[in-house]
Design a protein around this motif. Structure first.
Motif, PDB file in Angstrom:
ATOM      1  N   SER A 109    -161.850 -43.230 -22.933  1.00  0.00           N
ATOM      2  CA  SER A 109    -160.662 -42.964 -22.123  1.00  0.00           C
ATOM      3  C   SER A 109    -160.228 -41.506 -22.250  1.00  0.00           C
ATOM      4  CB  SER A 109    -159.529 -43.895 -22.546  1.00  0.00           C
ATOM      5  OG  SER A 109    -158.298 -43.495 -21.990  1.00  0.00           O
ATOM      6  N   VAL A 110    -160.117 -41.056 -23.492  1.00  0.00           N
ATOM      7  CA  VAL A 110    -159.669 -39.679 -23.732  1.00  0.00           C
ATOM      8  C   VAL A 110    -160.705 -38.674 -23.226  1.00  0.00           C
ATOM      9  CG1 VAL A 110    -159.214 -38.004 -25.552  1.00  0.00           C
ATOM     10  CG2 VAL A 110    -158.161 -40.247 -25.669  1.00  0.00           C
ATOM     11  N   LYS A 111    -161.970 -38.972 -23.458  1.00  0.00           N
ATOM     12  CA  LYS A 111    -163.010 -38.032 -23.014  1.00  0.00           C
ATOM     13  C   LYS A 111    -163.052 -37.974 -21.490  1.00  0.00           C
ATOM     14  CE  LYS A 111    -167.896 -36.784 -23.489  1.00  0.00           C
ATOM     15  NZ  LYS A 111    -169.204 -37.118 -24.076  1.00  0.00           N
ATOM     16  N   SER A 112    -162.863 -39.118 -20.830  1.00  0.00           N
ATOM     17  CA  SER A 112    -162.875 -39.111 -19.367  1.00  0.00           C
ATOM     18  C   SER A 112    -161.773 -38.208 -18.825  1.00  0.00           C
ATOM     19  CB  SER A 112    -162.720 -40.534 -18.820  1.00  0.00           C
ATOM     20  OG  SER A 112    -161.400 -41.018 -18.966  1.00  0.00           O
ATOM     21  N   ALA A 113    -160.610 -38.242 -19.477  1.00  0.00           N
ATOM     22  CA  ALA A 113    -159.508 -37.384 -19.037  1.00  0.00           C
ATOM     23  C   ALA A 113    -159.834 -35.915 -19.288  1.00  0.00           C
ATOM     24  CB  ALA A 113    -158.221 -37.769 -19.743  1.00  0.00           C
ATOM     25  N   SER A 114    -160.415 -35.627 -20.460  1.00  0.00           N
ATOM     26  CA  SER A 114    -160.787 -34.246 -20.767  1.00  0.00           C
ATOM     27  C   SER A 114    -161.799 -33.720 -19.763  1.00  0.00           C
ATOM     28  CB  SER A 114    -161.354 -34.155 -22.190  1.00  0.00           C
ATOM     29  OG  SER A 114    -160.383 -34.501 -23.156  1.00  0.00           O
ATOM     30  N   LEU A 115    -162.789 -34.550 -19.422  1.00  0.00           N
ATOM     31  CA  LEU A 115    -163.802 -34.137 -18.447  1.00  0.00           C
ATOM     32  C   LEU A 115    -163.195 -33.988 -17.058  1.00  0.00           C
ATOM     33  CD1 LEU A 115    -166.775 -36.410 -19.585  1.00  0.00           C
ATOM     34  CD2 LEU A 115    -166.535 -33.934 -19.936  1.00  0.00           C
ATOM     35  N   TYR A 116    -162.259 -34.849 -16.718  1.00  0.00           N
ATOM     36  CA  TYR A 116    -161.584 -34.736 -15.428  1.00  0.00           C
ATOM     37  C   TYR A 116    -160.843 -33.406 -15.331  1.00  0.00           C
ATOM     38  CZ  TYR A 116    -158.036 -35.587 -11.829  1.00  0.00           C
ATOM     39  OH  TYR A 116    -157.215 -35.471 -10.734  1.00  0.00           O
ATOM     40  N   PHE A 117    -160.108 -33.062 -16.384  1.00  0.00           N
ATOM     41  CA  PHE A 117    -159.379 -31.792 -16.380  1.00  0.00           C
ATOM     42  C   PHE A 117    -160.336 -30.596 -16.368  1.00  0.00           C
ATOM     43  CE2 PHE A 117    -155.944 -34.294 -18.730  1.00  0.00           C
ATOM     44  CZ  PHE A 117    -155.219 -34.526 -17.570  1.00  0.00           C
ATOM     45  N   ASN A 118    -161.572 -30.829 -16.819  1.00  0.00           N
ATOM     46  CA  ASN A 118    -162.579 -29.761 -16.795  1.00  0.00           C
ATOM     47  C   ASN A 118    -163.417 -29.816 -15.527  1.00  0.00           C
ATOM     48  OD1 ASN A 118    -163.494 -27.526 -18.415  1.00  0.00           O
ATOM     49  ND2 ASN A 118    -165.463 -28.607 -18.638  1.00  0.00           N
ATOM     50  N   ALA A 119    -163.020 -30.681 -14.570  1.00  0.00           N
ATOM     51  CA  ALA A 119    -163.678 -30.815 -13.266  1.00  0.00           C
ATOM     52  C   ALA A 119    -165.110 -31.319 -13.376  1.00  0.00           C
ATOM     53  CB  ALA A 119    -163.646 -29.490 -12.503  1.00  0.00           C
ATOM     54  N   GLU A 120    -165.423 -32.098 -14.413  1.00  0.00           N
ATOM     55  CA  GLU A 120    -166.727 -32.750 -14.536  1.00  0.00           C
ATOM     56  C   GLU A 120    -166.551 -34.185 -14.053  1.00  0.00           C
ATOM     57  OE1 GLU A 120    -168.860 -31.962 -18.259  1.00  0.00           O
ATOM     58  OE2 GLU A 120    -167.307 -30.483 -18.740  1.00  0.00           O
ATOM     59  N   TYR A 121    -166.488 -34.336 -12.725  1.00  0.00           N
ATOM     60  CA  TYR A 121    -166.008 -35.587 -12.152  1.00  0.00           C
ATOM     61  C   TYR A 121    -166.957 -36.773 -12.302  1.00  0.00           C
ATOM     62  CZ  TYR A 121    -162.467 -32.463 -10.290  1.00  0.00           C
ATOM     63  OH  TYR A 121    -161.450 -31.546 -10.174  1.00  0.00           O
TER      64      TYR A 121
END
Length: 965
Positions: free
Chosen positions: A649-661
């Motif tokens: 969950s946390v990593k998905s959010a971090s990747l989202y904020f880094n535009a790694e969709y």
């Protein structure tokens, strides 16, 4: 199927009562008699075998199947039943005791073989009122008066001396008024609170609300703003000013709130109505008092009923009537004093009680200067009852003074040095002697000393020098119990139920951190209470106690573990209340450091999860990604499925904020799938937020970025539904912020956006969740702009930016700053617009917030266009950079917005062919969302460029990209 399930489903009628064996409900007229599950099972068993003697062992096996319990548990339950069944005569006309053998139900009954489709007798309302196990005598006029006054007013105080029955009267009023209040009736007992600053925490503990604010009272006021409920504040006298302040704020904040208080003196606030509760009427001093006359006086009625509860064959006669009248007069008609005295009729008889009481009351030692006669009366009655106890009973009563609130039999046994059977038996005896009250709830029995009795017992405990030892044992007992609550498989429920122990926790912490206390015990207990404070959103209280505990730490290996837990809790609580401050970050980092030193992977994981959430909110995406990598390493060591899901969950959010969709979407889906089948795993008390909703929000954001507009809308609705089902205000606001407000505005579904903004603002206001409240204000500004209301829109946006910046909530403040630039550009203030958008873009670049970068570039290009005109090279450069980055990220949603902006600019320059090719390329990538507003508008723009738009379509206005916010 159990024996219990195989019983015939019947209804039993006896006296004024109706007992349903299928529904397990006892009712008296139109009132449901609230009994615990054990008591109702015992009653059903006795009634089904009416007239037969049932042994104690039989009844214990029915109420506690497959569990060993001592007989005192049964004694307590039967005593509760007898009191609940009391009517105008005695409580023993239904259940009689065969000493040493068992119990028998003796009243005539009528049996209905079928329930005949009975409707529920009362509308179920939420409440936390304890069951009234004794009949209220002599208060009919007072009850009617109080209900009439409350019907016309909003605040009423029941005032009177100690022991006069203020609490019993208030609870009776509250119970009878339950159907009148849509949102329930809630008891707030201030008796165990020693400091005015804890009144908001006591209130938050009693109410079914979630408050995440440094100012709990303001949060509670906001949460109750639209509620229709009755609040009962009990025992206000020692905190009169603080109670008056809190109650005044509640009444001003909510028009449908009513308050009933009990106190020895009025609150003296505006609008307060006062009902002074007098002592019970007593017979006059006359010779040869007639029995029938004596029984017309409530004081005598109370004595007779309580005496009959102790001695089954007790009856008032012409001879004893005058002695009972003498006792009642000597006790000034004080109900508590009468109950305490009547409870000893088995030992001394009526004549003996009158004689002993006369001698005891005349002792000079009882006549303290400055003490009211009635206060001396109740104090004397307690002292007298205490002296009549055996030494063992006196010891146990003293020991009970260490409990600041209600307590279980198990806790009493653990704290008092005695055998379980001995302690349990004496507790049951103290209940029968009216020195101890018992609350029979659905899940078990809790005991409580009345405040005046507790103060007496505590004074005796201190006088004997026994307090510190008992308090130390209670601290250990509470700490162990709270640790079990936090580690069990049903920890969410058990942590919420553990609120019942918070009065005792506060009492022990106050003692522990006093000059005569034990700091170490306080530190250990505070650490154990951390999950309870967090799960129940008592964040300000959490901050207060964890700070005191941290200050009291002494260097040792054990203190490092306590410091780790306390610092982690402090960091989370401060983050949710004060914002992303250095105090929060330092506390979380210290917890991580200690967890690493202690090789405690679980607590290190919790602290690191908290820190990543902090970094997400702070807008430190690079730091969040680094923190996520460390969490991944930890998860491999922890070997816990929940921890793995949290990491995803946390990593998905971090990747989202880094535009790694794509990667973000896969992880979010995996996390959400786990939480949907493990609902208990995502509780806030352990992890800081609901990660199931968090993962759902990431999924929604990715769908929009990748141009799947139909899926975006479905995911928004799903996230809202899940959050509302969960019921946690923070989760609801999170879903509304990420999905509702943001995505509905992007999809230009303005009606849905308006509804989401209103819902988010209301929930945030009700629960005082400041960051979400200010975000809602910002979203409202965006919506007002789209409706052409520039002045209020600017005001809202500026307020949101200012407040969110103060809380260092950069992930929300920076997008609003860019949109303020668009508003200023559209309003004809290009210089200000460029400054705002430039600042937003610069800070987004510095934070490497790549998820915001394409839109920040587009926005800055838009403001430059307003300043420099349609031939601005700088504006075109920003638009093209936004398009390039969007394509690199696979962010089709951002690409469409940037392409529309550049298309309009090229069209103004007469470069229609280039504009048409650019827009056609982008629209050709879409595989869904063809009926959404953004796609249809872009398609219409393309048709106009080609000159193929239908005549009727040319006349339909559509919002242009320059005015999009």
């Amino acid at each position: 199927m159990s024996d219990r399930d195989e019983r015939p489903k019947r209804t039993f009628l006896f006296g004024p009562f109706r007992l349903s064996s299928s529904k397990r409900i006892l009712s008296e007229g139109n009132r449901v008699v609230r009994l615990g599950s054990k008591a109702i099972e015992i009653l059903i068993a006795l009634v089904e075998r009416a007239g037969e003697l049932m042994s104690k062992r039989e009844l214990i096996e029915i109420a506690w199947p497959n569990t060993f319990v001592v007989e005192a548990n049964l004694t307590v339950q039967v005593a509760a039943l007898r009191r609940a069944l009391g009517d105008d005569e005695t409580a023993n006309q239904y259940i009689v005791n065969s000493p040493g053998r068992g119990y028998r139900f003796v009243a005539p009954i009528k049996v209905l073989e079928e329930e005949r489709g009975e409707a529920d007798l009362l509308v179920a309302r939420e409440h936390n009122l304890p069951a009234q196990l004794t009949r209220l005598i002599g208060r009919a006029e007072a009850l009617n008066s109080i209900k009439r006054k409350l019907a016309n007013g909003r605040l009423l105080s029941i005032v009177g001396p100690p022991g006069v029955g203020k609490t019993s009267t208030a609870l009776q009023v509250a119970e009878t008024m339950l159907p009148q209040f849509r949102d329930g009736v809630w008891l707030v007992d201030l008796g165990s609170i020693t400091n005015e600053s804890l009144i908001p925490s006591a209130l938050a503990s009693a109410l079914p609300i979630d408050v995440r604010s440094s100012d709990i009272l303001s949060g509670i006021v906001a949460a109750l703003r639209y509620k229709n409920m009755l609040l009962v504040f009990d025992n206000c006298e020692h905190l009169i000013d603080g109670a008056a302040t809190a109650i005044g704020a509640l009444l001003r904040g909510g028009n449908e709130i009513k308050v009933l208080t009990t106190s020895r003196e009025p609150l003296r606030v505006q609008g307060e109505l006062v009902n002074r509760l007098p002592p019970l009427d007593v017979p006059p001093l006359v010779a040869n008092l007639d029995l029938k006359v004596a029984l017309t006086y409530p004081a005598v009625q109370l004595f007779v009923e309580r005496a009959a509860a102790v001695v089954s064959n007790f009856e008032l006669n012409d001879t004893s009537a005058s002695f009972v009248a003498q006792i009642c007069r000597r006790l000034d008609g004080n109900p508590l004093a009468i109950e305490l005295t009547a409870a000893r009729v088995d030992a001394f008889g009526v004549k003996g009680l009158a004689s002993r009481l006369e001698n005891r009351m005349s002792l000079p030692a009882d006549k303290h200067r400055g003490t009211s006669s009635r206060h001396r009366t109740i104090g004397t009655a307690i002292e007298w009852s205490y002296q009549l106890l055996s030494e063992r009973e006196r010891h146990i009563l003293r020991c009970l003074g260490v409990f600041a609130g209600s307590f279980t039999l198990e806790a009493a046994v653990a704290v008092i040095a005695a055998t379980e059977d001995d302690t349990a038996t004496i507790l049951a005896d103290l209940v029968c002697k009216s020195l101890l009250s018992v609350d029979v709830g659905t899940d078990g029995v809790r005991f409580r000393l009345l405040e005046i009795t507790r103060a007496f017992a505590l004074a005796k405990l201190i006088e004997k020098g026994e307090r510190n030892e008992l308090a130390g044992r209670l601290a250990s007992c509470l700490a162990e119990m709270l640790r079990k609550c936090a580690d069990g498989s049903s920890r969410v429920q058990t942590l919420r139920e553990a609120v019942l122990e918070l009065d005792n926790v506060r009492g022990i912490l106050n003692w522990a951190f006093s000059t005569s206390g034990q700091d170490g015990a306080g530190v250990t207990l505070a650490a154990a209470a951390v999950p309870v404070w967090l799960e129940n959103s008592l964040l300000t209280e959490c901050i207060g106690w964890t700070t005191k505990a941290i200050d009291a730490l002494r260097p040792s290996v054990e203190s490092e573990r306590s410091e780790m837990i306390l610092k982690a809790a402090l960091g989370l609580a401060v983050m949710f209340t004060e914002g992303m401050t250095s105090r929060s970050r330092d506390a979380l980092n210290r917890a991580i450091e200690l967890a690493g030193h202690l090789r405690d992977r679980h607590w290190e994981l919790r602290a690191r999860l908290g820190l990543v959430l902090f970094l997400h909110r702070r807008g430190d995406i690079k730091g969040a990604l680094e923190g996520t990598k460390r969490i991944e390493k930890l998860v491999a060591d922890v070997e816990e499925p929940t921890a793995l899901a949290m990491m995803k969950s946390v990593k998905s959010a971090s990747l989202y904020f880094n535009a790694e969709y794509p990667s973000a979407l896969n992880l979010a889906r995996e996390a959400h799938a786990f939480f949907r089948t493990h609902a208990n795993a995502s509780q806030i008390g352990r992890w800081g937020l609901n990660h199931s909703v968090y993962a759902q929000c990431v999924m929604t954001g990715v769908h929009w970025c990748e141009g799947r507009f139909d899926q975006t809308l479905r995911a928004c609705l799903s996230a809202h539904s899940e959050a509302e089902e969960n019921g946690n205000p923070t989760s609801i606001c999170q879903a509304l912020s990420w999905c509702g407000c943001t995505m509905f505005l992007r999809l230009e579904e303005l009606d849905l956006a308006g509804e989401a903004i209103c819902r988010m603002r209301r929930v945030a206001e009700e629960n005082d969740i400041q960051s979400y409240l200010f975000s809602a204000i910002g979203f409202e500004g965006r919506l007002l702009f789209l409706k052409g209301e520039f002045e209020p829109a600017e005001r809202h946006l500026r307020e949101a930016i200012s407040k969110l910046s103060d809380a260092r909530y950069e992930n929300s403040s920076l997008p609003f700053l860019g949109r303020l630039g668009v508003l200023l550009a559209t309003a004809g203030r290009p210089e200000e617009a460029v400054l705002a958008s430039a600042e937003s873009l610069e800070r987004i670049r510095a934070a490497e917030a790549f998820w915001l970068l394409p839109d920040a570039l587009r926005i800055h290009g838009t403001t430059l266009l307003s300043l420099e005109g349609s031939k601005s090279k700088s504006a075109e450069s920003h638009f093209r950079e936004a398009i390039t980055i969007s394509r690199r990220q696979g962010a089709l949603g951002w690409e469409l917005w940037a392409v529309e902006a550049l298309t309009e600019m090229l069209q103004q320059q007469g470069r229609n062919k280039e504009a048409s090719a650019l827009l056609e390329r982008t629209l050709g990538k879409f595989v869904e969302g063809f009926e959404t507003v953004p796609f249809r508008r872009a398609k219409m723009m393309l048709e106009k460029l080609r000159g193929t738009v239908a005549p009727e379509a040319r006349q339909q206005p559509s919002p242009g990209p320059r005015t999009r916010l």
